[in-house]
Write a protein that holds these residues in place. Structure first.
Motif, mmCIF file in Angstrom:
data_model
loop_
_atom_site.group_PDB
_atom_site.id
_atom_site.type_symbol
_atom_site.label_atom_id
_atom_site.label_comp_id
_atom_site.label_asym_id
_atom_site.label_seq_id
_atom_site.Cartn_x
_atom_site.Cartn_y
_atom_site.Cartn_z
ATOM 1 N N HIS A 75 -17.592 3.199 -14.258
ATOM 2 C CA HIS A 75 -18.429 2.046 -14.604
ATOM 3 C C HIS A 75 -18.554 1.083 -13.427
ATOM 4 O O HIS A 75 -17.569 0.837 -12.725
ATOM 5 C CB HIS A 75 -17.811 1.270 -15.767
ATOM 6 C CG HIS A 75 -17.559 2.094 -16.999
ATOM 7 N ND1 HIS A 75 -16.776 1.644 -18.027
ATOM 8 C CD2 HIS A 75 -17.995 3.330 -17.358
ATOM 9 C CE1 HIS A 75 -16.736 2.573 -18.983
ATOM 10 N NE2 HIS A 75 -17.454 3.601 -18.588
ATOM 11 N N PRO A 76 -19.731 0.476 -13.264
ATOM 12 C CA PRO A 76 -19.879 -0.529 -12.206
ATOM 13 C C PRO A 76 -19.210 -1.852 -12.627
ATOM 14 O O PRO A 76 -19.190 -2.194 -13.812
ATOM 15 C CB PRO A 76 -21.391 -0.703 -12.116
ATOM 16 C CG PRO A 76 -21.893 -0.376 -13.479
ATOM 17 C CD PRO A 76 -20.977 0.686 -14.025
ATOM 18 N N LYS A 77 -18.702 -2.573 -11.655
ATOM 19 C CA LYS A 77 -18.043 -3.857 -11.928
ATOM 20 C C LYS A 77 -18.960 -4.809 -12.692
ATOM 21 O O LYS A 77 -18.508 -5.540 -13.587
ATOM 22 C CB LYS A 77 -17.634 -4.495 -10.587
ATOM 23 C CG LYS A 77 -17.021 -5.870 -10.727
ATOM 24 C CD LYS A 77 -16.679 -6.447 -9.361
ATOM 25 C CE LYS A 77 -16.011 -7.795 -9.506
ATOM 26 N NZ LYS A 77 -15.603 -8.345 -8.196
ATOM 27 N N GLU A 78 -20.263 -4.781 -12.350
ATOM 28 C CA GLU A 78 -21.205 -5.757 -12.913
ATOM 29 C C GLU A 78 -21.170 -5.780 -14.439
ATOM 30 O O GLU A 78 -21.224 -6.843 -15.059
ATOM 31 C CB GLU A 78 -22.651 -5.466 -12.456
ATOM 32 C CG GLU A 78 -22.901 -5.667 -10.960
ATOM 33 C CD GLU A 78 -22.305 -4.572 -10.090
ATOM 34 O OE1 GLU A 78 -22.223 -3.419 -10.560
ATOM 35 O OE2 GLU A 78 -21.902 -4.859 -8.932
ATOM 36 N N ILE A 79 -21.077 -4.601 -15.033
ATOM 37 C CA ILE A 79 -21.137 -4.572 -16.504
ATOM 38 C C ILE A 79 -19.901 -5.237 -17.119
ATOM 39 O O ILE A 79 -19.976 -5.897 -18.150
ATOM 40 C CB ILE A 79 -21.368 -3.137 -17.011
ATOM 41 C CG1 ILE A 79 -21.882 -3.197 -18.446
ATOM 42 C CG2 ILE A 79 -20.125 -2.276 -16.964
ATOM 43 C CD1 ILE A 79 -22.836 -2.123 -18.763
ATOM 44 N N TRP A 80 -18.771 -5.104 -16.441
ATOM 45 C CA TRP A 80 -17.542 -5.728 -16.945
ATOM 46 C C TRP A 80 -17.540 -7.236 -16.702
ATOM 47 O O TRP A 80 -16.894 -7.985 -17.424
ATOM 48 C CB TRP A 80 -16.313 -5.083 -16.299
ATOM 49 C CG TRP A 80 -16.105 -3.685 -16.803
ATOM 50 C CD1 TRP A 80 -16.450 -2.515 -16.175
ATOM 51 C CD2 TRP A 80 -15.541 -3.312 -18.064
ATOM 52 N NE1 TRP A 80 -16.124 -1.444 -16.968
ATOM 53 C CE2 TRP A 80 -15.565 -1.898 -18.130
ATOM 54 C CE3 TRP A 80 -15.022 -4.029 -19.147
ATOM 55 C CZ2 TRP A 80 -15.080 -1.192 -19.230
ATOM 56 C CZ3 TRP A 80 -14.541 -3.328 -20.245
ATOM 57 C CH2 TRP A 80 -14.582 -1.922 -20.283
ATOM 58 N N ASN A 81 -18.287 -7.660 -15.699
ATOM 59 C CA ASN A 81 -18.383 -9.100 -15.429
ATOM 60 C C ASN A 81 -19.188 -9.820 -16.512
ATOM 61 O O ASN A 81 -18.983 -11.000 -16.764
ATOM 62 C CB ASN A 81 -19.039 -9.348 -14.071
ATOM 63 C CG ASN A 81 -17.985 -9.411 -12.975
ATOM 64 O OD1 ASN A 81 -16.791 -9.606 -13.256
ATOM 65 N ND2 ASN A 81 -18.412 -9.241 -11.728
ATOM 66 N N GLU A 82 -20.086 -9.080 -17.162
ATOM 67 C CA GLU A 82 -20.922 -9.716 -18.179
ATOM 68 C C GLU A 82 -20.099 -10.273 -19.341
ATOM 69 O O GLU A 82 -20.480 -11.250 -19.966
ATOM 70 C CB GLU A 82 -21.955 -8.728 -18.721
ATOM 71 C CG GLU A 82 -23.040 -8.401 -17.714
ATOM 72 C CD GLU A 82 -24.197 -7.666 -18.375
ATOM 73 O OE1 GLU A 82 -24.697 -8.157 -19.412
ATOM 74 O OE2 GLU A 82 -24.594 -6.612 -17.864
ATOM 75 N N THR A 83 -18.986 -9.621 -19.649
ATOM 76 C CA THR A 83 -18.150 -10.116 -20.751
ATOM 77 C C THR A 83 -16.904 -10.830 -20.231
ATOM 78 O O THR A 83 -16.079 -11.295 -21.013
ATOM 79 C CB THR A 83 -17.677 -8.953 -21.650
ATOM 80 O OG1 THR A 83 -16.982 -8.012 -20.822
ATOM 81 C CG2 THR A 83 -18.830 -8.274 -22.355
ATOM 82 N N GLY A 84 -16.719 -10.822 -18.936
ATOM 83 C CA GLY A 84 -15.539 -11.463 -18.350
ATOM 84 C C GLY A 84 -14.312 -10.569 -18.349
ATOM 85 O O GLY A 84 -13.224 -10.978 -17.953
ATOM 86 N N ARG A 85 -14.491 -9.309 -18.788
ATOM 87 C CA ARG A 85 -13.293 -8.478 -18.904
ATOM 88 C C ARG A 85 -12.849 -7.841 -17.578
ATOM 89 O O ARG A 85 -11.756 -7.294 -17.498
ATOM 90 C CB ARG A 85 -13.489 -7.398 -19.981
ATOM 91 C CG ARG A 85 -13.441 -8.028 -21.369
ATOM 92 C CD ARG A 85 -12.904 -7.082 -22.411
ATOM 93 N NE ARG A 85 -13.858 -6.060 -22.826
ATOM 94 C CZ ARG A 85 -13.602 -5.183 -23.793
ATOM 95 N NH1 ARG A 85 -12.432 -5.173 -24.409
ATOM 96 N NH2 ARG A 85 -14.520 -4.298 -24.139
ATOM 97 N N VAL A 112 -20.570 -0.679 -22.238
ATOM 98 C CA VAL A 112 -21.530 0.400 -21.980
ATOM 99 C C VAL A 112 -22.447 0.588 -23.191
ATOM 100 O O VAL A 112 -23.669 0.720 -23.046
ATOM 101 C CB VAL A 112 -20.788 1.717 -21.617
ATOM 102 C CG1 VAL A 112 -21.771 2.871 -21.468
ATOM 103 C CG2 VAL A 112 -19.983 1.535 -20.335
ATOM 104 N N VAL A 113 -21.861 0.564 -24.387
ATOM 105 C CA VAL A 113 -22.684 0.740 -25.594
ATOM 106 C C VAL A 113 -23.695 -0.394 -25.722
ATOM 107 O O VAL A 113 -24.884 -0.165 -25.976
ATOM 108 C CB VAL A 113 -21.808 0.796 -26.866
ATOM 109 C CG1 VAL A 113 -22.682 0.839 -28.116
ATOM 110 C CG2 VAL A 113 -20.896 2.001 -26.836
ATOM 111 N N LEU A 114 -23.253 -1.631 -25.512
ATOM 112 C CA LEU A 114 -24.173 -2.759 -25.659
ATOM 113 C C LEU A 114 -25.294 -2.707 -24.623
ATOM 114 O O LEU A 114 -26.431 -3.085 -24.910
ATOM 115 C CB LEU A 114 -23.402 -4.076 -25.575
ATOM 116 C CG LEU A 114 -22.678 -4.384 -26.894
ATOM 117 C CD1 LEU A 114 -21.589 -5.412 -26.701
ATOM 118 C CD2 LEU A 114 -23.670 -4.836 -27.965
ATOM 119 N N ASP A 115 -24.973 -2.196 -23.450
ATOM 120 C CA ASP A 115 -26.010 -2.041 -22.433
ATOM 121 C C ASP A 115 -27.065 -1.026 -22.897
ATOM 122 O O ASP A 115 -28.266 -1.239 -22.725
ATOM 123 C CB ASP A 115 -25.381 -1.598 -21.107
ATOM 124 C CG ASP A 115 -26.427 -1.408 -20.029
ATOM 125 O OD1 ASP A 115 -27.110 -2.402 -19.697
ATOM 126 O OD2 ASP A 115 -26.596 -0.268 -19.551
#
Ligand code: ATP
Ligand code: MG
Length: 417
Positions: A75-85, A112-115
């Motif tokens: 997974h790219p970092k960006e997607i995890w930054n969206e939730t702060g996790r 990933v699912v929400l994306d």
């Protein structure tokens, strides 16, 4: 399968550093191999158990209308930054950098699912969505010492559901809880639904599925539920409002008990928290934009393998429940192969899943290995059985000499459940 051709036989040299029963027995019997702490290969025998477990889960998930798919692990970092996790779950996540780009290995899949949902869903007609997959999770576990119960890399079934309303989510959430209870029951496990904290997932309470076991890492407090009581009160010690010996606050009658337990599943009702962070909206009937209601539901597949071994074994080895056993029958020949070969062919022709110990080793070794591997039914062909076959269940000491036709009838019946 002829045992002589099976990769991954029983192991003589016992893994001395292993402390957990599940790892000891699974390694010794040839189901798994350990690469390092918390990291195991699932060998062909173990793979069949994994497949059986997944199939039961799959059937029950599909009954709830869920769709199976497969999501990526990188997974790219960006997607995890969206939730702060990226920051808040840093301790469990394997994060790394490669040529200036940062990545994580999947420890869960909400983001990933929400994306996917925000790309694929536009209106209320697309809801609800219920999607799941079986895949690997990576978690940097500090205490990887419970064998396959706690891996740094392990298999999970994770289901995610998205709904227009809180009510619809709530309804499906309990439908999945029922499906989970059915799954565990099919493996002979009596799981308790336990109220628990949400860890790196949520500040709200969640529901864990806990199986009582002295080797478990969790401690739960639960209502002893005597004869007529069905209150099923249970809390994880981490959030418990009661202690052992207290009167149950729910039924106000029975006593609270404390026990160690293994968490085999966990379900999480997130509401709109994640969809708000990731901006996932749908339009309702009136054309109004609404945040998605979202939940996730996990079952530890490899942990299930370990749980079954912890609960179902004796001093000789594993005792698989029929629903998870790698084969239905373990065929042993104590005479020249020809007669047994024929019986083996007959069993195969009737679609019986059979492991045939065709090796040229002592009877003692064949019996010991059969007990260690733990297949539910042992069939022995010897001069003593003449044209019949000796049949013994792994859970019992009783042997019977039966016609092959009778054995086939019984094994066919086992396939129906
Ligand atoms: P634990 O409290 O045991 O660390 P968790 O609460 O972090 O687990 P969840 O995120 O709820 O785990 O994961 C869903 C399911 O996956 C768990 O109920 C469990 O069955 C399984 N699981 C979680 N962590 C592991 C692990 N490290 N190894 C094997 N299975 C695991
Ligand atoms: Mg959990």
């Amino acid at each position: 399968m002829r045992y002589s051709k099976l990769f991954g036989k029983t192991v003589r040299d016992f893994p001395k550093e292993e402390v957990s029963i599940n790892a000891k027995l699974l390694i010794k019997a040839g189901f798994i191999d350990k690469l390092m702490a918390g990291s195991f290969t699932i060998l062909p025998l173990g793979f069949r158990v994994k497949e059986k477990i997944e199939q039961v889960i799959r059937e029950e998930m599909n009954k709830t209308g869920a769709n199976e798919m497969l999501m990526p692990l990188l997974h790219p970092k960006e997607i995890w930054n969206e939730t702060g996790r990226w920051d808040s779950a840093r301790e469990v996540m394997y994060q790394f950098k490669k040529e200036n780009k940062e990545y994580a290995l999947s420890f869960t899949h909400e983001e990933v699912v929400l994306d996917i949902l925000r790309k694929k869903i536009s209106g209320y007609k697309d809801l609800p969505v219920k999607v799941y997959h079986f895949s690997t999770k990576f978690r940097d576990e500090p205490r990887a010492k419970s064998g396959i119960l706690r891996g740094r890399e392990f298999l999970m079934k994770d289901l995610y559901s998205a709904h227009l309303t809180a009510e619809d989510l709530d309804k499906y959430y309990w439908e999945v809880a029922d499906a989970y209870l059915r799954i565990f029951k099919r493996f002979g496990l009596d799981a308790k639904i336990v109220e628990a904290a949400g860890g790196v997932f949520t500040d709200a309470h969640t529901h864990e599925f806990q199986v009582l076991c002295a080797q478990g890492e969790d401690t739960i407090l639960y209502c002893d539920c005597k004869s007529n009581c069905d209150c099923k009160f249970a809390e994880n010690k981490e959030i418990a409002s009661v202690k052992a010996g207290d009167k149950c606050p729910k039924c106000k009658d029975c006593k609270i008990k404390e026990s160690k337990a293994i968490e085999v599943g966990n379900i999480f009702k997130f509401g709109t928290v994640y969809s708000q962070k990731m901006g996932v909206y749908v339009t309702d009937k009136e054309g109004k934009r609404r945040l998605l209601h979202f939940a996730s539901y996990g079952i530890g597949v490899t942990r299930m393998i370990g749980t079954l071994v912890e609960l179902f074994h004796d001093d000789k080895g594993i005792i698989w429940p029929k629903s998870a056993a790698p084969y239905q029958a373990h065929l042993i020949s104590l005479q020249s192969g020809e007669k047994t070969d024929k019986i083996y062919e007959q069993l195969l022709a009737e679609n019986i899943q059979v492991l045939y110990d065709d090796r040229d080793v002592s009877a003692g070794q064949k019996f010991a290995d059969a007990d260690l591997i733990g297949i539910p039914v042992r069939l022995v062909v010897s001069p003593k059985t003449e044209n019949k076959v000796e049949c013994k269940e792994r859970i019992s000491d009783k042997t019977e000499i039966l016609e092959l036709a009778e054995i086939l009838k019984r094994l066919k019946k086992d396939q129906e459940v």
